[in-house]
Design a protein around this motif. Structure first.
Motif, mmCIF file in Angstrom:
data_model
loop_
_atom_site.group_PDB
_atom_site.id
_atom_site.type_symbol
_atom_site.label_atom_id
_atom_site.label_comp_id
_atom_site.label_asym_id
_atom_site.label_seq_id
_atom_site.Cartn_x
_atom_site.Cartn_y
_atom_site.Cartn_z
ATOM 1 N N ALA A 87 -33.773 19.520 60.490
ATOM 2 C CA ALA A 87 -32.656 18.593 60.288
ATOM 3 C C ALA A 87 -32.696 17.986 58.894
ATOM 4 N N PHE A 88 -33.889 17.574 58.449
ATOM 5 C CA PHE A 88 -34.000 16.989 57.115
ATOM 6 C C PHE A 88 -33.544 17.989 56.060
ATOM 7 N N SER A 89 -33.944 19.244 56.211
ATOM 8 C CA SER A 89 -33.543 20.285 55.253
ATOM 9 C C SER A 89 -32.040 20.513 55.263
ATOM 10 N N ARG A 90 -31.454 20.588 56.452
ATOM 11 C CA ARG A 90 -30.002 20.803 56.550
ATOM 12 C C ARG A 90 -29.224 19.642 55.943
ATOM 13 N N LEU A 91 -29.653 18.420 56.228
ATOM 14 C CA LEU A 91 -28.934 17.257 55.711
ATOM 15 C C LEU A 91 -29.076 17.128 54.203
ATOM 16 N N SER A 92 -30.216 17.524 53.670
ATOM 17 C CA SER A 92 -30.471 17.430 52.235
ATOM 18 C C SER A 92 -29.875 18.590 51.455
ATOM 19 N N ALA A 93 -29.508 19.647 52.151
ATOM 20 C CA ALA A 93 -28.996 20.860 51.502
ATOM 21 C C ALA A 93 -27.560 20.672 51.028
ATOM 22 N N GLU A 131 -19.713 9.718 53.671
ATOM 23 C CA GLU A 131 -18.368 9.471 53.138
ATOM 24 C C GLU A 131 -17.303 9.727 54.192
ATOM 25 N N THR A 132 -17.474 10.758 54.969
ATOM 26 C CA THR A 132 -16.488 11.090 56.006
ATOM 27 C C THR A 132 -16.483 10.029 57.093
ATOM 28 N N LEU A 133 -17.647 9.537 57.485
ATOM 29 C CA LEU A 133 -17.707 8.439 58.458
ATOM 30 C C LEU A 133 -17.042 7.189 57.881
ATOM 31 N N ARG A 134 -17.312 6.913 56.629
ATOM 32 C CA ARG A 134 -16.729 5.732 55.978
ATOM 33 C C ARG A 134 -15.207 5.823 55.948
ATOM 34 N N MET A 135 -14.680 7.024 55.692
ATOM 35 C CA MET A 135 -13.229 7.212 55.618
ATOM 36 C C MET A 135 -12.582 7.276 57.002
ATOM 37 N N GLY A 136 -13.360 7.586 58.027
ATOM 38 C CA GLY A 136 -12.831 7.628 59.374
ATOM 39 C C GLY A 136 -11.968 8.833 59.691
ATOM 40 N N HIS A 137 -12.229 9.961 59.062
ATOM 41 C CA HIS A 137 -11.456 11.181 59.319
ATOM 42 C C HIS A 137 -12.174 12.046 60.355
ATOM 43 N N SER A 138 -11.710 12.008 61.600
ATOM 44 C CA SER A 138 -12.401 12.738 62.661
ATOM 45 C C SER A 138 -12.308 14.258 62.484
ATOM 46 N N ALA A 139 -11.187 14.771 62.008
ATOM 47 C CA ALA A 139 -11.060 16.215 61.817
ATOM 48 C C ALA A 139 -12.004 16.696 60.718
ATOM 49 N N ARG A 140 -12.096 15.935 59.636
ATOM 50 C CA ARG A 140 -13.031 16.297 58.562
ATOM 51 C C ARG A 140 -14.473 16.202 59.045
ATOM 52 N N LEU A 141 -14.763 15.164 59.829
ATOM 53 C CA LEU A 141 -16.116 15.010 60.354
ATOM 54 C C LEU A 141 -16.471 16.196 61.245
ATOM 55 N N SER A 142 -15.526 16.652 62.035
ATOM 56 C CA SER A 142 -15.761 17.831 62.873
ATOM 57 C C SER A 142 -16.136 19.037 62.021
ATOM 58 N N GLU A 147 -20.395 22.769 60.300
ATOM 59 C CA GLU A 147 -21.161 23.489 59.287
ATOM 60 C C GLU A 147 -22.657 23.211 59.450
ATOM 61 N N ILE A 148 -23.013 21.980 59.714
ATOM 62 C CA ILE A 148 -24.427 21.640 59.883
ATOM 63 C C ILE A 148 -25.006 22.319 61.121
ATOM 64 N N PHE A 149 -24.293 22.262 62.228
ATOM 65 C CA PHE A 149 -24.815 22.819 63.477
ATOM 66 C C PHE A 149 -24.772 24.342 63.521
ATOM 67 N N PHE A 150 -23.735 24.930 62.951
ATOM 68 C CA PHE A 150 -23.503 26.351 63.174
ATOM 69 C C PHE A 150 -23.588 27.209 61.928
ATOM 70 N N ARG A 151 -23.977 26.631 60.822
ATOM 71 C CA ARG A 151 -24.015 27.355 59.547
ATOM 72 C C ARG A 151 -24.849 28.635 59.647
ATOM 73 N N ASP A 152 -26.057 28.533 60.184
ATOM 74 C CA ASP A 152 -26.927 29.697 60.270
ATOM 75 C C ASP A 152 -26.388 30.749 61.222
ATOM 76 N N SER A 153 -25.808 30.319 62.345
ATOM 77 C CA SER A 153 -25.319 31.282 63.323
ATOM 78 C C SER A 153 -24.059 31.984 62.813
ATOM 79 N N LEU A 154 -23.304 31.351 61.906
ATOM 80 C CA LEU A 154 -22.102 31.972 61.379
ATOM 81 C C LEU A 154 -22.425 33.041 60.336
ATOM 82 N N ARG A 155 -23.586 33.004 59.748
ATOM 83 C CA ARG A 155 -23.966 33.975 58.725
ATOM 84 C C ARG A 155 -24.341 35.330 59.324
ATOM 85 N N HIS A 156 -24.764 35.338 60.563
ATOM 86 C CA HIS A 156 -25.248 36.580 61.178
ATOM 87 C C HIS A 156 -24.154 37.387 61.790
#
Length: 156
Positions: A87-93, A131-142, A147-156
Motif C-alpha cells: 500500500a505504501f508503494s502504491r500510494l507513493s507511486a 486533492e480529490t477528497l478535498r474537492m469532493g468529486h466522487s466520480a474522480r475519486l472512483s 487505479e490504485i486497487f486494480f492497476r496491476d490486474s489491468l496490466r495482465h
C-alpha cells in the motif's frame, strides 16, 4: 454512475488510506466514526448499514493486503493499524499520465515552471487522493481508487 455503496466504499477506503499514510510508519487506531461519520447503534446495539459498510471496507483493505492491524475494537475501529509495504508503494507511486491529466490539469499546465521534485510529489497517488477528497468529486475519486486497487490486474 456507480452504485452509491460503491462510491461510499471508494471514499471510505481513500480516507482510511490517507489517515494511515499520514501516520506511517506509526501504528494508529482507525475509527469507523472518523471515516463514515457519527453513528448511533439502535435499541439492540446494532450499527447502521453505513457504519457496517465502512467497517467492512476496512476489513477488505486488510484482506487485500493493503493494511495490517492487531485487533478490532468491537465494530468501532481497527486497533494499531498500519499500511503494508504494498500500500505504501502504491500510494507513493506516480499515477498514470491519463489519471493525472484528468485530475490535475493545472499541474500539467504549470508543470514546466515547477521544480522536478514538486512535480513528482504532485503526481503521486496519495496527493491525487487528498486533492480529490478535498474537492469532493466522487466520480474522480472512483477513478483514482480503481487505479490504485486494480492497476496491476489491468496490466495482465
Amino acid at each position: 454512475m456507480a452504485d452509491i455503496h460503491i462510491e461510499e466504499f471508494y471514499k471510505d477506503t481513500a480516507i482510511a488510506l490517507v489517515q494511515l499514510y499520514n501516520a506511517f510508519p506509526r501504528r494508529v487506531n482507525l475509527f469507523v466514526e472518523d471515516i463514515a461519520g457519527p453513528d448511533e447503534p439502535d435499541e439492540f446495539g446494532l450499527h447502521s448499514r453505513r457504519h457496517m459498510a465502512c467497517f467492512g471496507s476496512l476489513l477488505w483493505l486488510e484482506e487485500e493486503g493493503l493494511l495490517r492491524y492487531v485487533d478490532t475494537i468491537r465494530q468501532e475501529a481497527l486497533d494499531q493499524a498500519v499500511l503494508t509495504q504494498q500500500a505504501f508503494s502504491r500510494l507513493s507511486a506516480p499515477a498514470s499520465p491519463t489519471l493525472i491529466a484528468s485530475i490535475e490539469p493545472e499541474v500539467i499546465a504549470h508543470g514546466d515552471s515547477l521544480p522536478p521534485s514538486v512535480r513528482a510529489d504532485l503526481a503521486t497517488h496519495i496527493h491525487i487522493i487528498r486533492e480529490t477528497l478535498r474537492m469532493g468529486h466522487s466520480a474522480r475519486l472512483s477513478n483514482v481508487m480503481q487505479e490504485i486497487f486494480f492497476r496491476d490486474s489491468l496490466r495482465h
